[in-house]
Each structure stands twice: as C-alpha cells, then as structure tokens.
Scaffold this motif. Structure first.
Motif, mmCIF file in Angstrom:
data_model
loop_
_atom_site.group_PDB
_atom_site.id
_atom_site.type_symbol
_atom_site.label_atom_id
_atom_site.label_comp_id
_atom_site.label_asym_id
_atom_site.label_seq_id
_atom_site.Cartn_x
_atom_site.Cartn_y
_atom_site.Cartn_z
ATOM 1 N N GLN A 520 0.830 -1.204 0.000
ATOM 2 C CA GLN A 520 0.000 0.000 0.000
ATOM 3 C C GLN A 520 0.870 1.261 0.000
ATOM 4 O O GLN A 520 0.568 2.250 -0.691
ATOM 5 C CB GLN A 520 -0.930 -0.007 1.214
ATOM 6 C CG GLN A 520 -1.953 1.130 1.191
ATOM 7 C CD GLN A 520 -2.916 1.032 2.365
ATOM 8 O OE1 GLN A 520 -2.614 0.361 3.352
ATOM 9 N NE2 GLN A 520 -4.043 1.688 2.256
ATOM 10 N N ALA A 523 2.241 1.707 -3.562
ATOM 11 C CA ALA A 523 1.200 2.195 -4.476
ATOM 12 C C ALA A 523 0.903 3.665 -4.228
ATOM 13 O O ALA A 523 0.655 4.444 -5.174
ATOM 14 C CB ALA A 523 -0.057 1.366 -4.312
ATOM 15 N N ARG A 534 -4.316 9.155 -6.917
ATOM 16 C CA ARG A 534 -4.871 7.904 -6.388
ATOM 17 C C ARG A 534 -3.737 6.889 -6.246
ATOM 18 O O ARG A 534 -2.586 7.177 -6.608
ATOM 19 C CB ARG A 534 -5.937 7.350 -7.313
ATOM 20 C CG ARG A 534 -5.425 7.104 -8.734
ATOM 21 C CD ARG A 534 -6.464 6.457 -9.628
ATOM 22 N NE ARG A 534 -5.988 6.357 -11.010
ATOM 23 C CZ ARG A 534 -5.163 5.447 -11.481
ATOM 24 N NH1 ARG A 534 -4.670 4.530 -10.642
ATOM 25 N NH2 ARG A 534 -4.804 5.436 -12.764
ATOM 26 N N ALA A 536 -1.530 3.837 -7.272
ATOM 27 C CA ALA A 536 -1.135 3.279 -8.560
ATOM 28 C C ALA A 536 -1.520 1.821 -8.629
ATOM 29 O O ALA A 536 -1.481 1.084 -7.620
ATOM 30 C CB ALA A 536 0.367 3.423 -8.756
ATOM 31 N N THR A 537 -1.883 1.355 -9.817
ATOM 32 C CA THR A 537 -2.207 -0.051 -10.009
ATOM 33 C C THR A 537 -0.926 -0.853 -10.148
ATOM 34 O O THR A 537 0.182 -0.326 -10.258
ATOM 35 C CB THR A 537 -3.066 -0.218 -11.270
ATOM 36 O OG1 THR A 537 -2.294 0.183 -12.416
ATOM 37 C CG2 THR A 537 -4.330 0.631 -11.187
ATOM 38 N N ALA A 538 -1.094 -2.170 -10.173
ATOM 39 C CA ALA A 538 0.071 -3.054 -10.293
ATOM 40 C C ALA A 538 0.791 -2.829 -11.618
ATOM 41 O O ALA A 538 2.033 -2.832 -11.675
ATOM 42 C CB ALA A 538 -0.374 -4.502 -10.165
ATOM 43 N N GLU A 540 0.837 -0.035 -13.389
ATOM 44 C CA GLU A 540 1.490 1.259 -13.331
ATOM 45 C C GLU A 540 2.748 1.200 -12.473
ATOM 46 O O GLU A 540 3.770 1.831 -12.791
ATOM 47 C CB GLU A 540 0.522 2.309 -12.794
ATOM 48 C CG GLU A 540 -0.644 2.589 -13.738
ATOM 49 C CD GLU A 540 -1.723 3.440 -13.102
ATOM 50 O OE1 GLU A 540 -2.530 4.025 -13.844
ATOM 51 O OE2 GLU A 540 -1.772 3.505 -11.841
#
Length: 849
Positions: A520, A523, A534, A536-538, A540
């Motif tokens: 977390q 990210a 926001r 970040a996704t995996a 990204e």
C-alpha cells in the motif's frame, strides 16, 4: 422460667466463659483423692472394647503413622467418624467440606476437574499434569489425581484431614495437607449392615456391608453400593436431563492374622461413574452471543436464571473407572514393628463436552477427553515402641506412574458462519470469511471449516522415591520433642504429539499485514510520483519501476522499512485485530532441540515439634514444618515454552508460527508453616444425653443434677448414692468385671507410663468396681467409678450431668467444696456471672420411685 432450667440452658455459656484455664484447673481438681465410700456411678455404654474406636467413643488416628488418640496427637487434624458420615449423609469427598473445617472441595465442568483446598491452598484439578498439593490416601495408598477418588465413600471407619505441610511422613505432594480415608478392617465376628434411601429426583442409594471369619485367623469383608439420581437440569437442545448421578462401587478385604505378631490385609476395589455431567448456564450477553443467535443457537435468558435449563448441542458425558489392589503387612518383633504397603491402581477417564456451551454447532471437545493412569506404589517403614525416652520411625517410599492423556476440539457445521459474523463486526462490515480467503489467496472454504481443530496427545512417565524418619524424644514425663526429615527425588519425562489443523490460526498476521502495508505504501508513493491523485495499479507500478529504477528502489526501501517497523502496530497493521479469531494456533511439540521435556527435582522437608501435656484434659504444642512438591507439567493445549526457551527456539529457527511464551511447567513448590496449638477435652465441661436412650423422665435432669452436685444443705446423702472422683484407665466391665484399659498399645513410652499410673485394678478380695461412661459430642468419654453390685444397670432416663459440669462451673472452689452442702453455692456463684442474680437454686425434689 425456673432456676433449674436456667442452669441447664446456661451450662454451655459457662463452659465457654471458663475457657482454657478451666481445662487446666479441672485436671488439678480431679487429682484430689476422696474416700472410697463417696463414689458416683453413671451407666456404662453398650459397646464392647474392640468396637470403641469405630463407634467414636475413643477416636484413634494414624495421622503421624502411629496410633494416637485425637487428644494426644500434636497435629492440626480433623477426624470425621463413621457415625458422622452416616448422620450427615456424606457420600463422597465433596460432601466432607460440610463437616470438616478449612476443607474446600470445588468441581468445575466435570468430575475430573475436582480441586481440594485446605486452609485456602490447593492445585486446580482441571489439568492432568498439575498434581495436587493436598494428597489423598485411602488405607495408606496414595491417589495421585482427584479423578481416582471421586466415587462414593465405601465402608469407612473415619476420615482424617491433616492441615498444613505433611511432606515429612507422607512425602509426595502433601505440601498443603492430607486427606486420609481409613476403611473398616474385617472383623472376626459376623456382622454387617444394609442401607437404602430414596429422595426427590428419584434419588436412590443402596449400600451393604458384611464381614466375618472365614477360617482360623482369617476374616473377610465385602462392601458394595449403588447411587443414582435423575438430573436436575434439562438440556433443551437435546431433551436430556443433565447433572445426574449414576455410580457404583464394590470393595473386598481379607485379613489374615496367623499369629499375634503378623497381620496381612489384602484389599481389592472397583468403582465406576457414568454420568451426564456437568451442565453450564450461560447468562453473559456479548457480541458473540448475538452471533450465536444469528446462526440459530440459543443461550440462557439472563432474566430467568432459575429455570434449571441449559442449551448445548452436545451432552456433557463423564465416565470414570477405577480399580486397584493393595496389600499391607505388619510384623511385630518385640518393640519393633515393620510395615509394608504395596499397591497398584488403574484409572480411566472418557469425557466429552460442548466447549462453546450453546446449542449452536460451533465446537465440541473436552479439556481432558481421555486419560489413563497406571500407578504402582511401595512403602516400607519400621517403628519402635521402646520403654526409654527415645522412639523412632524410619521408612522409604517408591512411586511409579504412567499417564496418557488426549483431548480435542473440533469445529462444527455452524462455525464458519459464526466467524463470518464476527469478522463483519470486527471490520466494520468490510470482511467475511470468503473475502478474507480471497485477500490471503487461499481456496474458498479453507478457513474455519467443519472438522478442523486441535488434537492433543501427551505421555508422562513419573518416578519418585523418598526416605523419611521421625524421632520422638521425651525431655520429661510431660514434654516430648519430635524431629522429622524427608528427602524426596522426583523425575518426570514428558513427550507430546499434538497437531492443529486450523488453517487460519496458522497464518502469520504480522507478516501478512506487513506485506499489505508495504504494497500500500509503494502504491501511494508511485501514484504521487506519477501525479495520479490515487493509488497506482500493479501495471502502473511495474512500468514505473522499469522506467525509473533508481527512484523506485528508494520508494521500495522506504516502504519496506516502514512496514517492518509497524508489523506489530495495530494502528498500522489492521490485520492484528483478527488475532482473537485464531483460536487454535500451532503447537510447539517437545522434547525438541531446546526443551528436554524432563525435570529432576529433589529437596528436603523438615518437622520440629514440641508437645506438652499440661494435664489429662489439656495439651499444648508448637511446630515448624516445611513442605515440598516437585515440578508439574502443563499437559493442556495451552502449554507453551518459557520466554527464555522461546527466544532460543526462534534463534534456531525452530519456533512454530504464532508461538508466544507461556507456562510449559510449574516449578517446585515449597511451603513453610509455623503453628501453635491447644487441644482440650471438652467432655469435662458439658454433658450430653447418651446416644440410644429410649426413655425420658420429666424430672430426670433435675434428679441427675442433684446426684452430680450433692445434696442441699441439711440433707443427707444415702450411702448407695455416695460418690468419689474417678480412677482413670479402667474399661467398662460386663456384670461388674474389672478390666484394664489398653486403648493405645503403641503410644509413646511417656504416655504409656502415665496410663499405667492411672490404671486401677481392685486388690484381691475387694469388690470389683464398674466404670460408667458419658459420651459427649466429640465421641470422647468421661468415666466415673463406683462400687456396684453385679447386676444390669437401669435404663437411662434423660440427660445426665457429670461431675465435670460442677468443676467447669466453680473452678475457684477447692476440690473438697464439690462434696456435700457446698455444691449448690458453687452453682450460685456461676449463675451470677450470667447476671442471673445470686439466688439460691432450689430444684423441686423428685418423688422416690
């Protein structure tokens, strides 16, 4: 109310007011000699001499492994006789606490969870590995656990409860006290009894005992009993009555006495308990209660606590089987007596219980599901009975026991739904069992499944030996010094084979939560670096790591350090809040590379005691005693390594997941007690109606008072009513025959010498004298001697007052004042202490019959 009734009702208060000084002075007063023509005879009892100790007239105890009367023994001991056991309807040791001071017997969720406490000290019986601090002996045979002596008391002669450390003579596990049960020996005269009773809840008790000779020098006895009662609680989940009684026992004995020197006693016993016990009432409301009701379970209504109902999907079952064989051999050679007690015992327990105590199908099991105990004991001792000032007792004791115990807790069909509700409560509606499984990446249904649980299996081998000795030294005729010592060596070897199949309890929440916190943090920081606003996704995060490896390396290192630092911080790692749902964590079996599973303990125990006989009615003693109990292993599923051992296991990489420090075993127990005691014969201060009387004359109390105190002023005592103070040491004879009393053949030489001086045998040609006895509430006897013709005494007709009452009431008067016309002024002085006034008490005369 008449003055005579005042005297009768006030005598107890006057006795209390006299106190210990009354006991001392009464002995001095009785030492005065009076003419033989002034003798008072009271009716003799109907018990032959050989039955006195069993009826309670003379209480002989073996608390110090020597026969001594309750008055003489300088130990804090309570004796419950067979008569008291019968009258108080005492069925087992649990009932003894109603008649024995300072003894408390508690029972938890089953018979196996029975605990004995003396003076507030004891050890819980809920863990088979925790040996009791209060030792239980039956006919000299040690019972190592409470479950081996929870059945009904069989053919009992008496129960001795010794308070304080008794390790010097009894050795193993007697650091808080001893409960010694003594059964009746087979008799060489045929006899027996049968008892049957019926009560509410269909309670039925049947007991029988028969004894008699079976050959030359051989006697045998057989006792058996059955005790049943319906349960007084109803399990509304199954419709079963709970807390019932269903137990029976049988006990056979053979006594062989081929010569006066040799005695062999063989005992075999068998008993069983098969009961639905014990019910638990669940009244406390909580979030867990709401979850139970949500899955269809029920608990007790707190507003209706007296409905006598329980809710349990499993009936609590307790099955206990005991059997044993023992043999005691006593051989006397001159002043030496050798004793050997050999015993083997086998105990088996099978129990089941609803551990959640609700009607929901959550979990079942028992703290002690199955247990097997096999015990062998051997005791040898040698006692002297010398005429000199020194006597000794030495002995040795050997103990060998193999204990096997296993228990289990198994999840039921409703457990998964129950935990899902609790998860939802703990996470604020974010988690359930399926979402938790998805979060940790395990298959659906892997957590909290029916059939998962904990399966505990433990073996313990215990071997112990002790040597002990006591030395009695008569400093003077009245003062005896006792020194005792005991060395006990105790060795235990334990091995476990326990397994937890609860998958969620095997999850390392600290490590799992730390990984989530790290991911977390990464990210969050990658999203900030990319200005996404926001997380970040995996994908990204992977692209950023490839494009900016140096910057991502710094972000990853910082996130990892933060997660590791807060792995056990509930404010950061929210997964730690799920630890209460890890009910059955993995078990650290032992022995292992760090824990040997062995204890070797040895220590000395000591006793020093001074006993002083002020007179025949008052004994004083002061003592110092130490007690010792060896280490005890925790054999439950909550047994965990000590903190130092856990650190060593963790350093070696041997610690199982979620292991925390705890209590693997209890260290040796040592106790010290300083005690000062006073023992007095209250029989000389009060009178009691003889047991078994059938008639009561309306003026009997007044008549007997006048007989005991003497005639009023101006009245003449008839010759046949003349009296004298008693000569001690005499047996009540039949038809006027005189006997020499031998109530204690093995007493200390100083005590024997005093007994010989007190013994009076009529000279040749002199008319035999008959003893008369008065038994008080303690079962002791006050004796009176007087010349009587050889004829059957008249029946008792009410309360008889012994001369001891007069002595207790007017101790300030010389002994001569207890005769003749000065007896009544003594009563006037005593009554004035009760603020009854200095009135002359004039009882109405009884018409001559």
């Amino acid at each position: 109310m008449s003055d005579c009734r005042i005297v009768r009702r006030a005598r107890a208060g006057l006795v209390v007011g006299a106190g210990i000084a009354a006991l001392a002075a009464s002995g001095a007063a009785l030492a005065q000699d009076v003419p033989a023509e002034e003798e008072l005879a009271l009716p003799a009892d109907d018990f032959p001499p050989e039955e006195d100790s069993s009826t309670g007239n003379e209480i002989v105890v073996t608390a110090t492994k020597r026969e001594q009367t309750l008055q003489e023994i300088p130990v804090a001991v309570s004796v419950t006789t067979a008569e008291t056991i019968e009258r108080a309807q005492i069925r087992d040791i649990t009932d003894l606490q109603s008649v024995v001071p300072s003894l408390r017997v508690t029972q938890a969720q089953g018979q196996f969870a029975t605990t004995y406490n003396i003076r507030g000290f004891g050890t819980s019986g809920n863990n088979l590995g925790l040996e009791p601090s209060v030792a239980v002996f039956v006919d000299g045979v040690y019972r190592s656990r409470a479950i081996s002596q929870v059945s009904d008391l069989p053919d009992i002669q008496r129960v001795e409860v010794l308070r304080g450390p008794q390790s010097t003579l009894f050795g193993k596990n007697a650091s808080a006290g001893v409960i010694s049960i003594v059964s009746k020996k087979p008799a060489f005269r045929f006899g027996g009894n049968v008892e049957a009773s019926y009560g509410n809840w269909d309670a039925m008790v049947l007991k029988g005992y028969v004894t008699g000779p079976v050959g030359d020098g051989i006697a045998a006895s057989l006792a058996a009993g059955y005790n049943r009662r319906d349960g007084y609680l109803t399990n509304l989940a199954t419709g079963t009555d709970v807390n019932d009684r269903n137990r029976w026992f049988t006990r056979g004995q053979v006594l062989v006495e081929p010569t006066d020197r040799l005695s062999v006693r063989l005992i075999g016993d068998y008993d069983e308990i098969d009961e639905v016990c014990c019910g638990v009432l669940n009244f406390r409301r909580s979030a867990a209660t709401l979850a139970v009701e949500a899955v269809g379970g029920r608990v007790n209504d707190p507003t209706r606590p007296f409905d006598d109902v329980i809710f349990s999907d499993v009936d609590p079952v307790s099955k206990v089987r005991n059997w044993g064989l023992s043999g005691q051999v006593d051989y006397q050679y001159g002043p030496l007596t050798a004793t050997s007690i050999t015993a083997y015992r086998d105990t088996r327990l099978r129990a089941d219980q609803d551990v959640d105590f609700t009607s929901a199908r959550l979990a079942t099991g028992a703290n002690i599901g199955q247990a097997d105990l096999r015990t062998f004991t051997q005791e040898l001792r040698l006692a002297t009975d010398l005429e000199g000032p020194v006597n000794a007792l030495v002995g040795g004791y050997y103990f060998n026991e193999k204990a096997r115990t296993s228990d289990q807790i198994v999840y039921g069909a409703d457990f998964r739904n129950y935990v899902s509700i609790l998860l939802n409560q703990l996470s604020g509606g974010q988690l359930t069992a399926p979402t938790l499984e998805a979060l940790f990446g395990v298959p659906q249904g892997a957590f909290f499944a029916a059939g998962q649980g904990f399966f505990n299996n433990v073996r313990q081998d215990n071997e112990a030996y002790s040597i002990f000795g006591n030395l009695d030294f008569g400093i003077s005729e009245q003062l005896v010094l006792t020194l005792g010592a005991n060395y006990t060596h105790d060795a235990k070897d334990v091995s476990t084979d326990s397994l937890s199949t609860d998958r969620f309890s095997a999850v390392n929440l600290a490590a799992a939560g730390s990984a989530v916190v790290r991911n977390q943090a990464i990210a969050t920081q990658v999203g900030n670096a990319l200005r996404l606003g926001r997380l970040a996704t995996a994908a990204e995060i992977g692209a950023f790591a490839a494009a900016q490896p140096a910057i991502f390396g710094q972000i990853n290192a910082g996130a990892t350090a933060f997660a590791n630092a807060n792995a056990n911080n509930p404010a950061v790692n929210s997964f730690l809040g799920l630890r209460p749902l890890q009910f059955l964590p993995p078990f650290q079996n032992f022995p292992n590379a760090v824990e040997s599973g062995r204890t070797r303990d040895g220590d000395w125990s000591y006793t020093a005691r001074l006993a002083y006989e002020v007179n025949d009615n008052l004994n004083l003693y002061a003592s110092f005693a130490t007690g010792f109990k060896a280490s005890s292993f925790n054999l439950s599923r909550d047994s965990r390594p000590l903190a130092a051992d856990l650190a060593a296991l963790s350093a070696a990489g041997l610690a199982v997941v979620n292991l925390r420090p705890g209590s693997r075993f209890a260290r040796p127990e040592n106790s010290e007690v300083y005690e000062i005691g006073v023992k007095g014969k209250l029989r000389r201060l009060a009178a009691r109606r003889p047991f078994g009387h059938r008639h009561h004359h309306p003026h009997a109390a007044q008549r007997d008072l006048r007989r005991a105190m003497g005639p009023a002023a101006g009245q003449r005592r008839p010759d046949h009513r003349a009296r004298r103070l008693p000569l001690r040491g005499r047996r009540p004879g039949r038809r006027g025959a005189a006997r020499v009393r031998h109530h204690q053949p093995r007493r200390h030489p100083q005590l024997r010498a005093r007994a010989r001086r007190r013994t009076a045998v009529p000279a040749r040609g002199q008319q035999p004298q008959r003893l008369a006895d008065l038994r008080d509430g303690d079962g002791a006897r006050a004796q009176r001697v007087g010349p009587q013709p050889a004829r059957r005494p008249p029946p008792d007709r009410g309360v008889r007052f012994s001369r001891a009452v007069a002595i207790g009431l007017g101790l300030h008067q010389p002994a001569a004042d207890l005769r003749g016309e000065r007896a009544l002024p003594v009563l006037r002085t005593a009554s004035s202490r009760l603020k009854a006034g200095r009135r002359e008490i004039a009882c109405p005369r009884v018409p001559k019959r």
